[in-house]
Scaffold this motif. Structure first.
Motif, PDB file in Angstrom:
ATOM      1  N   THR A 192      49.061  38.706  39.448  1.00  0.00           N
ATOM      2  CA  THR A 192      49.601  38.659  40.809  1.00  0.00           C
ATOM      3  C   THR A 192      48.522  38.088  41.713  1.00  0.00           C
ATOM      4  N   VAL A 193      48.838  37.006  42.385  1.00  0.00           N
ATOM      5  CA  VAL A 193      47.852  36.353  43.249  1.00  0.00           C
ATOM      6  C   VAL A 193      47.376  37.325  44.322  1.00  0.00           C
ATOM      7  N   GLY A 194      46.059  37.439  44.437  1.00  0.00           N
ATOM      8  CA  GLY A 194      45.463  38.315  45.429  1.00  0.00           C
ATOM      9  C   GLY A 194      45.252  39.740  44.966  1.00  0.00           C
ATOM     10  N   LYS A 195      45.819  40.107  43.807  1.00  0.00           N
ATOM     11  CA  LYS A 195      45.689  41.487  43.324  1.00  0.00           C
ATOM     12  C   LYS A 195      44.966  41.587  41.990  1.00  0.00           C
ATOM     13  N   GLY A 196      45.069  40.570  41.157  1.00  0.00           N
ATOM     14  CA  GLY A 196      44.365  40.615  39.884  1.00  0.00           C
ATOM     15  C   GLY A 196      45.223  40.224  38.702  1.00  0.00           C
ATOM     16  N   SER A 197      44.629  40.299  37.524  1.00  0.00           N
ATOM     17  CA  SER A 197      45.292  39.872  36.289  1.00  0.00           C
ATOM     18  C   SER A 197      45.083  40.902  35.196  1.00  0.00           C
ATOM     19  N   CYS A 198      45.934  40.812  34.183  1.00  0.00           N
ATOM     20  CA  CYS A 198      45.777  41.645  32.987  1.00  0.00           C
ATOM     21  C   CYS A 198      45.999  40.769  31.764  1.00  0.00           C
ATOM     22  N   ILE A 253      25.965  44.593  31.877  1.00  0.00           N
ATOM     23  CA  ILE A 253      24.867  43.925  32.589  1.00  0.00           C
ATOM     24  C   ILE A 253      25.426  42.826  33.482  1.00  0.00           C
ATOM     25  N   THR A 254      26.344  42.015  32.928  1.00  0.00           N
ATOM     26  CA  THR A 254      26.957  40.932  33.704  1.00  0.00           C
ATOM     27  C   THR A 254      27.744  41.480  34.888  1.00  0.00           C
ATOM     28  N   ALA A 255      28.485  42.579  34.650  1.00  0.00           N
ATOM     29  CA  ALA A 255      29.275  43.187  35.730  1.00  0.00           C
ATOM     30  C   ALA A 255      28.364  43.734  36.824  1.00  0.00           C
ATOM     31  N   SER A 256      27.270  44.389  36.427  1.00  0.00           N
ATOM     32  CA  SER A 256      26.335  44.963  37.399  1.00  0.00           C
ATOM     33  C   SER A 256      25.711  43.879  38.260  1.00  0.00           C
ATOM     34  N   ASP A 257      25.414  42.744  37.664  1.00  0.00           N
ATOM     35  CA  ASP A 257      24.826  41.630  38.417  1.00  0.00           C
ATOM     36  C   ASP A 257      25.751  41.157  39.535  1.00  0.00           C
ATOM     37  N   LYS A 258      27.082  41.305  39.345  1.00  0.00           N
ATOM     38  CA  LYS A 258      28.048  40.888  40.372  1.00  0.00           C
ATOM     39  C   LYS A 258      28.448  42.038  41.293  1.00  0.00           C
ATOM     40  N   GLY A 259      27.939  43.232  41.003  1.00  0.00           N
ATOM     41  CA  GLY A 259      28.250  44.373  41.856  1.00  0.00           C
ATOM     42  C   GLY A 259      29.633  44.945  41.649  1.00  0.00           C
ATOM     43  N   ILE A 260      30.229  44.730  40.466  1.00  0.00           N
ATOM     44  CA  ILE A 260      31.549  45.307  40.172  1.00  0.00           C
ATOM     45  C   ILE A 260      31.411  46.304  39.026  1.00  0.00           C
ATOM     46  N   SER A 261      32.360  47.228  38.928  1.00  0.00           N
ATOM     47  CA  SER A 261      32.294  48.247  37.876  1.00  0.00           C
ATOM     48  C   SER A 261      33.060  47.784  36.643  1.00  0.00           C
ATOM     49  N   LEU A 262      32.567  48.180  35.490  1.00  0.00           N
ATOM     50  CA  LEU A 262      33.226  47.880  34.215  1.00  0.00           C
ATOM     51  C   LEU A 262      33.463  49.194  33.490  1.00  0.00           C
ATOM     52  N   THR A 263      34.693  49.455  33.097  1.00  0.00           N
ATOM     53  CA  THR A 263      35.004  50.677  32.353  1.00  0.00           C
ATOM     54  C   THR A 263      35.617  50.318  31.010  1.00  0.00           C
ATOM     55  N   THR A 301      36.281  37.932  39.281  1.00  0.00           N
ATOM     56  CA  THR A 301      36.442  39.109  40.141  1.00  0.00           C
ATOM     57  C   THR A 301      35.228  39.211  41.063  1.00  0.00           C
ATOM     58  N   GLU A 302      35.463  39.106  42.358  1.00  0.00           N
ATOM     59  CA  GLU A 302      34.360  39.144  43.321  1.00  0.00           C
ATOM     60  C   GLU A 302      34.035  40.576  43.750  1.00  0.00           C
ATOM     61  N   GLN A 303      35.032  41.440  43.767  1.00  0.00           N
ATOM     62  CA  GLN A 303      34.791  42.837  44.125  1.00  0.00           C
ATOM     63  C   GLN A 303      35.858  43.707  43.465  1.00  0.00           C
ATOM     64  N   GLY A 304      35.491  44.982  43.260  1.00  0.00           N
ATOM     65  CA  GLY A 304      36.442  45.881  42.602  1.00  0.00           C
ATOM     66  C   GLY A 304      35.977  46.252  41.214  1.00  0.00           C
ATOM     67  N   SER A 305      36.846  46.050  40.224  1.00  0.00           N
ATOM     68  CA  SER A 305      36.517  46.536  38.882  1.00  0.00           C
ATOM     69  C   SER A 305      37.204  45.711  37.799  1.00  0.00           C
ATOM     70  N   VAL A 306      36.667  45.854  36.596  1.00  0.00           N
ATOM     71  CA  VAL A 306      37.295  45.345  35.373  1.00  0.00           C
ATOM     72  C   VAL A 306      37.428  46.540  34.437  1.00  0.00           C
ATOM     73  N   ASP A 307      38.643  46.813  34.008  1.00  0.00           N
ATOM     74  CA  ASP A 307      38.913  47.968  33.142  1.00  0.00           C
ATOM     75  C   ASP A 307      39.462  47.493  31.803  1.00  0.00           C
ATOM     76  N   GLY A 341      40.668  40.719  40.477  1.00  0.00           N
ATOM     77  CA  GLY A 341      40.284  39.407  40.976  1.00  0.00           C
ATOM     78  C   GLY A 341      41.369  38.754  41.805  1.00  0.00           C
ATOM     79  N   GLN A 342      41.215  37.453  42.006  1.00  0.00           N
ATOM     80  CA  GLN A 342      42.119  36.742  42.909  1.00  0.00           C
ATOM     81  C   GLN A 342      43.457  36.393  42.273  1.00  0.00           C
ATOM     82  N   GLY A 343      43.596  36.590  40.964  1.00  0.00           N
ATOM     83  CA  GLY A 343      44.880  36.359  40.323  1.00  0.00           C
ATOM     84  C   GLY A 343      45.161  34.897  40.020  1.00  0.00           C
TER      85      GLY A 343
END
Length: 651
Positions: A359-365, A235-245, A278-284, A307-309
């Motif tokens: 990695t800045v600009g690519k995301g985090s794990c 629900i939280t991910a959908s509110d921001k327009g990003i996908s969650l897997t 994460t402003e756009q893209g996905s969280v896996d 996200g922005q890393g």
């Protein structure tokens, strides 16, 4: 070898003797002494009052006075400096007098260059080190207790106004008046809940720091557990327009034995953080499991975002309390920076860890590694997001008739099982332990309205399920009694049946299996000619004792909205005066912090006990069950109060 430092007070009116004593001290190679020399009893007393020295060498003969006078005065002011008496000649009577007056030793001056003097110094300094360590420990414990008291007070003071904020908002949202301002009220409610979550984070961190946070393990159906978290965070991910897997790269155990509340807290913190930044893209989220030789599982959760890393130099800081990557994150991101710190500490409680790469600009794990115990069910399967959802459809379960007593000492589980059985169409009564279950069963038998079934937990305080089933059977109860247990090892079911249980249900309770079990029981049990229903909530009469006027008013309104009658007292004195206005109160709700008396002490008052069958404590901090029982209270509600919590009192 590095020399130890020590500060010595030398009380000596003869300069030659002072020089001899100083030279003998300097010959002790393992010490570096700072010597303060005074010549009069008055100077000695002033120095000893400060407690700044590690040892004092006190001459017996100081002009017209003697050192015993200084010793006696030092004892009166509880001086902590060990004192060794020095004298010109050996005297057994004087030796005894000095020791009786508080000296730690007695040395003749011609022995100053002897091994005996060296031993006396070493012993006195060692004794002082032990005493200093003891005092430091006491001071640390005192500060810790003071901190705990402050946090308890702060928690109560914050939770009391939150009761009013959340309660009134919740009450308004349930009325037609809220329609024009529903969006604004929801903003108030959500922000109030966020404030409450921040408060809970601070208290969790303080428990971790004080080493008071304990895990409460239980059997977890891992697939359902993960799907629940996924559904919530989607629900939280959908509110921001990003996908969650959510997926698994290995097969997962069907069951694990761990603390579901704290494991859920870790995963929600990690997933929520990933979504938040994460402003756009996905969280896996990828889960993998590995069985260890010691009958445990090592679970690994990788939460990857686009996200922005985070800069490399910031990675170490993000797991520290109150740290946020402010250079990278705008202040629109809410939070106190406690989630990752708490999650990291909780992971260590599970004998695991949390680490991060970015990695800045690519995301985090973020990777959480958790160790948990296996159960007797060693089956494994791949993660599926739909497997457990079909069984929860109430439409597939036929309605049942009957009256059931649900017995469990954990309020959440008790109410969960109660809601499940009520959804079957059953009338439900509740008990918090075996003793209460026994009492309620006896009353039902005496009134010729016995329960059709009892669903009872095994592990409970006062009287556990095993003791209770024997006692209930001895009272002549012939109905069916079902055991709730997390222990599913071979032989447990037969052992429980030998005690008097008819069947056994494993925790966590599967709704379909519980319905199936109850339907067999109720099919065998002859249904009552008249369905027994609990007393109408309108007949319940509560007394609420709360000094905060706003909190009292909203609690009263919430209870009245559910049909209860409520009388309010704002002090212990008003409570005692109000008691006699009614022969019997169904429940008395007591706030802990009253202006004229502690609520727990008021609960213990014998007069109070005779006017009600149940006393409920309202508090801003958790109160253990032993404390509640010692003060005559049956349960405690944690502020802020809301409609759901108060509904448990109506039920």
């Amino acid at each position: 070898m590095q020399k130890k430092s020590a500060r010595i007070l030398l009380v000596e009116d003869d300069e030659d003797d002072y020089v001899i004593a100083r030279d003998c001290l300097e010959e002790l190679d393992e010490y570096r002494f700072q010597i303060d020399w005074v010549a009069t009893p008055q100077e000695a007393f002033e120095k000893l009052t400060l407690n700044q020295h590690d040892i004092c060498l006190l001459d017996y003969q100081l002009g017209a006075l003697n050192g015993l006078t200084v010793l006696e005065q030092a004892t009166e002011i509880r001086c902590r400096v060990p004192i060794i008496m020095l004298t010109g000649q050996s005297d057994k009577v004087l030796d005894k007098s000095a020791l009786d007056a508080g000296a730690v030793d007695f040395i003749v001056k011609h022995e100053l260059d002897s091994p005996r003097f060296a031993r006396a110094i070493r012993y006195a300094l060692a004794r002082q080190e032990v005493e200093n360590e003891r005092l430091e420990r006491i001071n640390a414990e005192t500060k810790s207790r003071s901190k705990d008291r402050f946090l308890a007070h702060l928690s109560h003071e914050l939770r009391t106004p939150l009761t009013s904020i959340l309660g009134y908002t919740e009450l308004l949202l349930g009325t037609q008046k809220a329609e024009p301002v529903q969006d604004e009220l929801n903003i108030i409610l959500n922000n109030g809940k966020h404030l409450l979550s921040l408060l809970n984070d601070v208290l969790d961190l303080s428990k971790i720091a004080a080493k008071k946070l304990e895990l409460n393990p239980a059997t977890i159906h891992l697939n359902s557990f993960l799907v629940d978290i996924y559904t919530l965070m989607q629900i939280t991910a959908s509110d921001k327009g990003i996908s969650l897997t959510l997926s698994s790269s290995t097969s997962l155990p069907n069951e694990i034995y761990s603390d579901p509340t704290r494991l859920r807290q870790i995963l929600i913190n990690l997933i929520y953080n990933a979504i938040k930044f994460t402003e756009q893209g996905s969280v896996d989220v990828v889960v993998k499991a590995k069985e260890t030789p010691d009958n445990q599982y090592q679970l690994q959760f990788d939460v990857k975002d686009t996200g922005q890393g985070i800069p490399v130099e910031k990675l170490d800081k993000i797991f520290q309390p109150f740290e946020q990557v402010e250079d990278m994150v705008s202040r629109k991101e809410e939070g106190a920076g406690l989630g990752l710190a708490i999650s990291s500490e909780l992971a260590s409680k599970f004998n695991g860890s949390i680490s991060a790469t970015s990695t800045v600009g690519k995301g985090s794990c973020f990777t959480a590694i958790i160790k948990c115990s296996a159960t007797s069910n060693k089956q494994q399967s791949l993660l599926t997001l739909t497997k457990q959802l079909v069984n929860d459809k109430p439409t597939s379960l036929s309605p049942l008739q009957g009256r059931v007593l649900v017995v469990d000492d954990i309020p959440d589980i008790r109410m969960l099982i109660g809601h499940i059985t009520q959804s079957f169409g059953l009338t439900v009564d509740f008990a918090e332990n075996g003793k209460q279950a026994l009492d309620k069963t006896i009353i039902s038998l005496q009134s010729n309205t016995p329960y059709d079934a009892i669903v009872m937990d095994i592990h409970m305080p006062q009287m556990d399920g095993k003791e209770a089933v024997v006692a209930i059977r001895n009272q002549g109860f012939g109905g069916h009694i079902l055991a709730l247990t997390a222990a599913t090892m071979k032989g447990v079911e037969q052992q429980l049946k030998n005690l008097g249980f008819d069947s056994v249900i494993s925790k966590p309770v599967d709704k379909v299996l519980l319905h199936s079990d109850l339907s067999k029981i109720l099919a065998i049990t002859e249904p009552s000619l008249q369905k027994i229903t609990p007393s109408s909530s309108s007949s319940l009469c509560f007394m609420l004792v709360e000094d905060d006027v706003d909190a009292a008013e909203i609690t009263k309104l919430l209870l009245e909205s559910m049909g209860a009658e409520v009388a309010v007292a704002h002090s212990a004195k008003q409570c005692r005066a109000l008691l006699k206005s009614k022969d019997k109160w169904d429940k008395i709700l007591l706030d802990v912090h009253l202006p004229d008396e502690n609520g727990l002490d008021l609960a213990k008052h014998s007069q109070l006990q005779s006017y009600t069958d149940e006393i409920v404590i309202i508090s801003g901090v958790d109160i253990d069950k032993d404390t509640l029982q010692q003060h005559g209270a049956s349960k405690a509600l944690l502020k802020p109060l809301n409609k759901d919590k108060l509904a448990t009192l109506i039920n």
